[in-house]
Design an enzyme around this catalytic site. Sequence first.
Site, PDB file in Angstrom:
ATOM      1  N   ASP A  62      -2.529   1.109  13.018  1.00  0.00           N
ATOM      2  CA  ASP A  62      -1.719   0.010  13.407  1.00  0.00           C
ATOM      3  C   ASP A  62      -0.800  -0.374  12.457  1.00  0.00           C
ATOM      4  O   ASP A  62      -1.334  -0.915  11.269  1.00  0.00           O
ATOM      5  CB  ASP A  62      -2.573  -1.242  14.175  1.00  0.00           C
ATOM      6  CG  ASP A  62      -1.539  -2.227  14.673  1.00  0.00           C
ATOM      7  OD1 ASP A  62      -0.702  -1.674  15.548  1.00  0.00           O
ATOM      8  OD2 ASP A  62      -1.929  -3.478  14.759  1.00  0.00           O
ATOM      9  N   HIS A 206       3.312   2.486   3.073  1.00  0.00           N
ATOM     10  CA  HIS A 206       2.238   1.777   3.653  1.00  0.00           C
ATOM     11  C   HIS A 206       1.068   2.844   4.180  1.00  0.00           C
ATOM     12  O   HIS A 206       0.007   2.875   3.853  1.00  0.00           O
ATOM     13  CB  HIS A 206       2.715   0.973   4.939  1.00  0.00           C
ATOM     14  CG  HIS A 206       3.420   1.346   5.684  1.00  0.00           C
ATOM     15  ND1 HIS A 206       4.708   2.343   5.469  1.00  0.00           N
ATOM     16  CD2 HIS A 206       3.387   1.503   7.195  1.00  0.00           C
ATOM     17  CE1 HIS A 206       5.107   2.507   6.675  1.00  0.00           C
ATOM     18  NE2 HIS A 206       4.414   2.231   7.789  1.00  0.00           N
TER      19      HIS A 206
END
Length: 221
Positions: A62, A206
């Site tokens: 996510d 990320h």
Amino acid sequence: MLRYVTTNAGKVREAETYLADGTVRQLDFDYTEIQADSLAPIAARGAREAYREAGGPVLVDDAGLFIEALDGFPGPYSSYIENTLGIDRVWEVARDLENRRAAFRCTLAYCDGDDFAATPDPIDRGDRSAAAAAGPTRDTDGTSAAGSTEPAPATDGLPVKLFQGAVPGRIVAPRGDGGFGYDPIFEHDGETLAEMSTAAKNAVSHRGRALETFAEWYADR
Ligand code: ITT
């Protein structure tokens, strides 16, 4: 076999670099994305649901774009905002901001039905705060168990191990054809993520950071 749970082929392309050939397969499963103000409870709950679906080890991914001057918006709502407003409108909103600093964050949530030895990475045990963030428990058929005397599904409370990564940057006018999602409007070190090759994006991103930590841990498991 590890299932990488996502409907987004771009994520799988990036993940394949970190996970040895033949050990991972995409599970195109649209797990329930609960409303929460951070990614971890969303990913943890998704991992439990996906584990129930797959019946074996799963990794849920996510991610979200957090714009500093907008108090982190769109954050966990990034997918909804991309699908409704689109990234050009997000750029139009950000263009007028004095501070256009932002971060991309990724949380990977791993569940294989077992417990984990203590490690520096957080483990979500579906405790009360996670449960509160997750909202009412849902039975296996998807109906709400709130207020019911039915037992919770067997997977509720299963330990889920979390791996997180972030990359700082700023919002810019769209540039580049690579990547996916918000990549054209997110600049890191002078280049947008859409101007980078997959390898270059992974080296700073990320997802790259989270996958690197996960892959290292998973190799010993
Ligand atoms: P799944 O939930 O099925 O994995 P998704 O694309 O909806 O697919 P997220 O909810 O994690 O995945 O993504 C939230 C939003 O952020 C969505 O609009 C993505 O396109 C975008 N996004 C995620 N990772 C990104 C990345 O590395 N670069 C640019 N945009 C990204």
